[in-house]
Enzyme design. Structure first.
Site, PDB file in Angstrom:
ATOM      1  N   ASP A 173       0.953  -1.154  -0.051  1.00  0.00           N
ATOM      2  CA  ASP A 173       0.059   0.012   0.180  1.00  0.00           C
ATOM      3  C   ASP A 173       0.823   1.223  -0.043  1.00  0.00           C
ATOM      4  O   ASP A 173       1.901   1.194   0.790  1.00  0.00           O
ATOM      5  CB  ASP A 173      -0.824   0.044   1.323  1.00  0.00           C
ATOM      6  CG  ASP A 173      -1.908   1.112   1.246  1.00  0.00           C
ATOM      7  OD1 ASP A 173      -2.846   1.013   0.515  1.00  0.00           O
ATOM      8  OD2 ASP A 173      -1.812   1.762   1.978  1.00  0.00           O
ATOM      9  N   GLU A 181       1.699  -0.788  -5.003  1.00  0.00           N
ATOM     10  CA  GLU A 181       0.561   0.331  -5.233  1.00  0.00           C
ATOM     11  C   GLU A 181       1.631   1.531  -5.344  1.00  0.00           C
ATOM     12  O   GLU A 181       1.697   2.271  -4.157  1.00  0.00           O
ATOM     13  CB  GLU A 181      -0.234   0.536  -4.311  1.00  0.00           C
ATOM     14  CG  GLU A 181      -1.289   1.297  -4.661  1.00  0.00           C
ATOM     15  CD  GLU A 181      -2.212   2.468  -3.834  1.00  0.00           C
ATOM     16  OE1 GLU A 181      -3.198   2.844  -3.820  1.00  0.00           O
ATOM     17  OE2 GLU A 181      -1.441   2.428  -2.650  1.00  0.00           O
TER      18      GLU A 181
END
Ligand code: GLC
Ligand code: CA
Length: 567
Positions: free
Chosen positions: A228, A288
């Site tokens: 993330d 990401e």
């Protein structure tokens, strides 16, 4: 890890031949299905998805034909940002299940031939994480505060934030705390919600703790992690002001940005890679990373760093042949230059579902947020037709692909959720002007004629977000028996893709074609053609039709249609 196919007996319901090949570079071609836990399937009837729900749907996922699942955060969390505010990285949220259930799920998924990726959130914790609670209690200058980014404020009494950085969800990236003695005190940094304080990646305990988290889940058999906000952990020394260099919706507008895409990140990735490679069957990472340009993205997936990265340029491209061709070429060139496979993705839990993006007049620029789109109403039939064609395009391209739950059902963005249901922090922090991301997170419709479409057991509580009644046409059960459905198309495409030697990792060759048509071949013996124009076009020379996203018109490829051909 996936046990080798010969070592296990296929469980009841597992399709024959399902176990994915136990090759160490499986991730170069993998189709990964994103499970948004809260909205996938509700096993215990409280209106929220959970691990029991996912376990009950493993036969569905295996028969869909994907290779791996990426599970959105399932850790204990106050849910200020739908689980991306984690209070314990090495446990399971009680509303989703128990650690024992998670272990059983991982083992069962492996028996179905599905690998498991989890979500690692290294940039921030929840404000309820014990570390942050101790930091608040310990006061300024304490070692407890050093794990986060606390600073005195500006202005005469420290009443102004330390700098001009902005939260991704709107407003300042700083919140002022009340000190243990009751006085207004320091400020702490949160690039996302105030409930998500940023960790200080200069601190050795922060680095050590994330490594512990990696090993904890790897030791339980998890095959990898989605990272993330991989572009956010490192901040420039001295936290220099942003000044006029505002951030764009898809990443930093400038090089040497004070908190996005810093060069120092790459040492962290190299260290994680060494941890992943230390396992007998090496574990994998997907980044990401919302960064400014494709060359910068390629740096994340150099040989000794992360394995793959989401292709947000592809996701954000409008449904226009010139844009898509440019993104495809740039992705293949920049990632190929560092030896990494390309990946492709159309939707996820942060963006407007692509049926709703493609069902509108297409802009001449990249787009992914609801606030950028709502000036026009979507034509869902058009969006669905294009989404079918896009699925065949994506699954024919070289490398791996990501499917967000509900893509295979052709779900659209629910743009009219009642305001009182909205939970994305974007809604409140935008001063109630941007409805945020809840519209792509609506619970899946499984079966039946009306909501809740068997999202949970018969007597279950109402799902946490309401489903549109019109989804009765889109339930998994309704589509399973319709040969022209989105689900049938995904199943056929994934079956062909698994067995066709030309598909997955590799290269492509473009054919000459009209400007608004994309035609490429993959060796051996495969051609994909996509018509993004407004008039039917002749099919290229071929030996047979493998699959089409819609009816072909006597040897012609109609608008917004894609076809897979045997060459
Ligand atoms: C990522 C997640 C998003 C989350 C944010 C903060 O972008 O995909 O859902 O809000 O990180 O953790
Ligand atoms: Ca539940």
């Amino acid at each position: 890890m996936i046990p080798s196919p010969t070592a296990t007996t296929a469980p009841l319901g597992a399709p024959t031949g399902a176990p994915a090949a136990a090759t160490s570079d499986w991730w170069r071609s993998a189709v990964v299905y994103q499970v948004y836990v809260r909205s996938f399937a509700d096993g215990n009837g409280d209106g929220q998805g959970d691990i029991a729900g996912i376990r009950s749907r493993l036969p569905y996922l295996a028969s869909l034909g994907v290779d791996a699942l990426w599970i959105n955060p399932w850790y204990p969390s106050p849910m200020a940002d739908a689980g991306y505010d984690i209070s314990d990285h090495r446990a399971i949220a009680p509303e989703f299940g128990t650690l024992a259930e998670a272990e059983a799920f991982i083992a069962e998924a492996h028996e179905f031939g599905l690998r498991i990726l989890l979500d690692l959130v290294p940039n921030h914790t929840s404000d309820q994480h014990p570390w942050f609670q101790r930091a608040l209690a310990a006061g300024p200058g304490s070692p407890e505060r050093a794990r986060y980014i606390f600073r005195p404020g500006c202005g005469t009494d420290g009443e102004e934030p330390p700098n001009d950085w902005r939260s991704v969800f709107g407003g300042s990236a700083w919140t002022r705390v009340t000190e243990p003695d009751g006085t207004p005190g320091e400020w702490y940094l949160h690039l996302f919600a105030p409930e998500q304080p940023d960790l200080n990646w200069e601190h050795p305990e922060v680095r050590a703790d994330v490594e512990r988290t990696l090993r904890f889940w790897f030791d339980l058999g998890v095959d990898g992690f989605r990272i993330d906000v991989a572009h956010g952990m490192v901040k420039a020394p001295g936290l220099p002001a942003l000044g006029p260099d505002a951030d764009g919706p898809a990443g930093p507008a400038t090089a040497n940005h004070p908190h996005w895409d810093r060069d120092e990140l790459h040492d962290i990735f190299r260290h994680w890679r060494a941890v992943a490679d230390s396992y007998p069957e090496p574990r994998v990472f997907v980044a990401e990373a919302w960064v400014g340009d494709p060359d910068r993205l390629a740096r994340y997936v150099r040989g000794d760093e992360l394995h793959t990265a989401f292709n947000f340029d592809f996701l954000r491209a409008p449904w226009r042949a010139d844009h898509l061709r440019t993104v495809i070429d740039q992705s293949c060139a920049t990632l190929g230059a560092v030896g990494a496979p390309t990946t492709w993705v159309l939707s996820n839990h942060d963006v407007v579902r692509h049926v709703s993006r493609y069902g509108r007049p297409q802009p001449d620029r990249p787009v992914h947020m609801l606030a950028e789109l709502t000036a026009t109403a979507p034509d869902l039939e058009l969006g669905t037709r294009r989404a079918k064609a896009a699925a065949l395009l994506m699954l024919a391209l070289p490398g791996g692909a990501y499917v967000y739950q509900g893509d295979e059902l052709g779900l659209w963005e629910v743009e009219d959720l009642p305001e009182e249901c909205l939970q994305d922090p974007t809604w409140r922090r935008s001063g109630f002007s941007d409805r945020g991301r809840d519209g792509c997170r609506v619970p899946l419709p499984w079966d039946g004629d009306e909501p809740p479409f068997e999202f949970g057991p018969a007597d279950a509580a109402t799902p946490w977000l309401p489903q549109p009644a019109a989804w009765r046409e889109l339930t998994a059960a309704a589509q399973a028996t319709r040969p022209d459905s989105m689900l049938a198309l995904y199943r056929s495409a994934l079956r062909i893709r698994r067995h066709h030697p030309a598909l997955g990792d590799g290269t492509l060759r473009w054919f000459d074609s009209p400007d608004d048509v994309l035609i490429f071949s993959r060796d051996p013996g495969f051609i994909c053609a996509v018509n993004l124009g407004t008039a039917p076009v002749p099919l290229p020379a071929h030996a047979g039709v493998l699959l089409a996203s819609g009816p072909l018109d006597a040897g012609l490829l109609p608008p917004d249609t894609a076809v897979w051909l045997a060459a």
